[in-house]
Design an enzyme around this catalytic site. Structure first.
Site, PDB file in Angstrom:
ATOM      1  N   GLY A  11       1.049  -0.710   0.052  1.00  0.00           N
ATOM      2  CA  GLY A  11      -0.009   0.336   0.140  1.00  0.00           C
ATOM      3  C   GLY A  11       1.153   1.148  -0.211  1.00  0.00           C
ATOM      4  N   GLU A  12       0.328   2.525  -0.091  1.00  0.00           N
ATOM      5  CA  GLU A  12       0.984   3.482  -0.285  1.00  0.00           C
ATOM      6  C   GLU A  12       0.196   4.413   1.403  1.00  0.00           C
ATOM      7  OE1 GLU A  12       1.011   6.339  -2.319  1.00  0.00           O
ATOM      8  OE2 GLU A  12       0.488   4.617  -3.903  1.00  0.00           O
ATOM      9  N   THR A  14       2.462   7.612   5.037  1.00  0.00           N
ATOM     10  CA  THR A  14       2.112   9.227   4.873  1.00  0.00           C
ATOM     11  C   THR A  14       3.724   8.345   4.049  1.00  0.00           C
ATOM     12  OG1 THR A  14       1.427   9.034   6.994  1.00  0.00           O
ATOM     13  CG2 THR A  14       2.744  11.260   6.248  1.00  0.00           C
ATOM     14  N   TYR A  15       4.525   8.357   4.532  1.00  0.00           N
ATOM     15  CA  TYR A  15       5.724   8.551   3.079  1.00  0.00           C
ATOM     16  C   TYR A  15       5.981   7.700   2.016  1.00  0.00           C
ATOM     17  CZ  TYR A  15       8.347   8.871   7.670  1.00  0.00           C
ATOM     18  OH  TYR A  15       9.391   9.871   8.973  1.00  0.00           O
ATOM     19  N   GLY A  16       5.538   6.513   1.338  1.00  0.00           N
ATOM     20  CA  GLY A  16       5.239   6.521   0.359  1.00  0.00           C
ATOM     21  C   GLY A  16       4.996   5.163   0.012  1.00  0.00           C
ATOM     22  N   VAL A  17       5.590   4.508  -0.591  1.00  0.00           N
ATOM     23  CA  VAL A  17       5.248   3.110  -1.478  1.00  0.00           C
ATOM     24  C   VAL A  17       5.814   2.026  -0.437  1.00  0.00           C
ATOM     25  CG1 VAL A  17       4.813   1.209  -3.207  1.00  0.00           C
ATOM     26  CG2 VAL A  17       4.342   3.750  -3.838  1.00  0.00           C
ATOM     27  N   VAL A  18       4.881   1.196   0.199  1.00  0.00           N
ATOM     28  CA  VAL A  18       4.924   0.388   0.999  1.00  0.00           C
ATOM     29  C   VAL A  18       5.431  -0.886   0.451  1.00  0.00           C
ATOM     30  CG1 VAL A  18       4.636  -0.853   3.247  1.00  0.00           C
ATOM     31  CG2 VAL A  18       4.095   1.956   3.328  1.00  0.00           C
ATOM     32  N   LYS A  33       9.570   1.089   3.062  1.00  0.00           N
ATOM     33  CA  LYS A  33       8.807   2.242   2.568  1.00  0.00           C
ATOM     34  C   LYS A  33      10.061   2.663   1.815  1.00  0.00           C
ATOM     35  CE  LYS A  33       5.901   2.847   6.012  1.00  0.00           C
ATOM     36  NZ  LYS A  33       5.231   3.375   6.813  1.00  0.00           N
ATOM     37  N   ASP A 125      -0.968  10.800  13.550  1.00  0.00           N
ATOM     38  CA  ASP A 125      -1.944   9.941  12.964  1.00  0.00           C
ATOM     39  C   ASP A 125      -2.142   8.678  13.085  1.00  0.00           C
ATOM     40  OD1 ASP A 125      -3.465   9.584  10.991  1.00  0.00           O
ATOM     41  OD2 ASP A 125      -1.782   9.143   9.454  1.00  0.00           O
TER      42      ASP A 125
END
Length: 291
Positions: A11-12, A14-18, A33, A125
């Protein structure tokens, strides 16, 4: 990055693609990440590097472990421990969650938060998707992409934090100075969701989110929350709802309702802290040794 064999995108955040990846050196799965650049020519923001470096020092059983950081091709890669699922997925597959299981989950969340707050870090968050569960069933706070240090007392923060349904009222009303109480409110919303198996405040926008909260917990006044009328987005024309008895919202353990009451206090300074919440009678079965 030949050490890590990417298996699948998770998934994606807060930072980017995981991605789920296999660590060929340690022979274990990790969560990888890849940090997004704000603009192609910006490189990695210094603030991100600094805050991530802080997270490297956050070693606690209930905080997801950041194993390593790599820089490659102007991208920053974070290597986290891999967790099998998040709390949202867990709740989605559970028809009803026993109160003892809820107690254990919330206790572990608060342990992680108490540790972060002790080190003057706000998560900012807190939501079920950011609470991870490993293969042993241990709760881990994850995705610190919005986390901030609170070491400078007069620092002002953005009010655009925390997913809407879990956002504290002071944030919704435009406060730019806040503390760990915002994480406690979010945790209370998660706590209540575990009990009722339904999100408590499902607002469609900021004002609707406020009204969802006010219609259940009452519209705050100066008598209830000193300084509320001075917050940027407060309006004297807000509908005047009376607070409902929490027992009519949560049909559960009396001590759980009492703790929720303390976590949902409007005045941030009076809202129970994570450290004090851990000492609440609701957690006596976990705090008291077996006789």
């Amino acid at each position: 990055m030949t050490r890590y064999e990417k298996k699948q995108q998770l998934g994606e955040g807060t930072y980017g693609v995981v991605c789920k990846a296999w660590d060929t050196v340690c022979n274990r799965y990790v969560a990888l990440k890849k940090i997004k650049q704000e603009r192609e020519d910006d490189g990695i923001p210094v603030t991100s590097v600094r805050e991530i470096a802080v997270l490297l020092e956050l070693k606690h059983p209930n905080v997801v472990d950041l194993y390593d950081i790599y820089l490659e091709d102007k991208f920053l890669y974070l290597v986290f421990e891999f967790c099998d699922e998040d709390l949202y997925q867990f709740m989605s597959r559970s028809s009803k969650i026993p109160i003892n299981e809820t107690r254990s989950i919330v206790y572990q969340i608060l342990q992680g938060l108490a540790f972060c707050h002790y080190h003057q870090i706000l998560h900012r968050d807190m939501k079920p998707q950011n609470i991870l569960i490993n293969k042993n069933g241990t709760i881990k706070l994850g995705d610190f992409g919005l986390a901030r240090l609170t070491t400078i007392n007069d620092r002002k923060y953005t009010s655009e934090v925390v997913t809407l349904w879990y956002r504290a009222p002071e944030i919704l009303l435009g406060a730019t100075q806040y503390g760990g109480a915002i994480d406690i409110w979010s945790t209370a919303a998660i706590f209540g969701e575990l009990i009722n198996k339904e999100e408590l405040f499902k607002g469609r926008c900021k004002i609707d989110q406020l009204f969802k909260i006010f219609s259940q917990l009452g519209t705050p006044t100066e008598d209830i929350w000193n300084g509320v009328t001075k917050l940027p987005f407060y309006l004297s024309t807000f509908p005047k709802w009376k607070a409902k008895d929490l027992h009519t919202i949560f049909h559960t353990d009396e001590r759980a309702v009492d703790l929720l009451q303390k976590m949902f206090i409007y005045t941030p300074e009076k809202r129970i802290s994570a450290a004090d919440a851990l000492k609440h009678p609701f957690f006596d079965p976990l705090n008291k040794p077996n006789n």
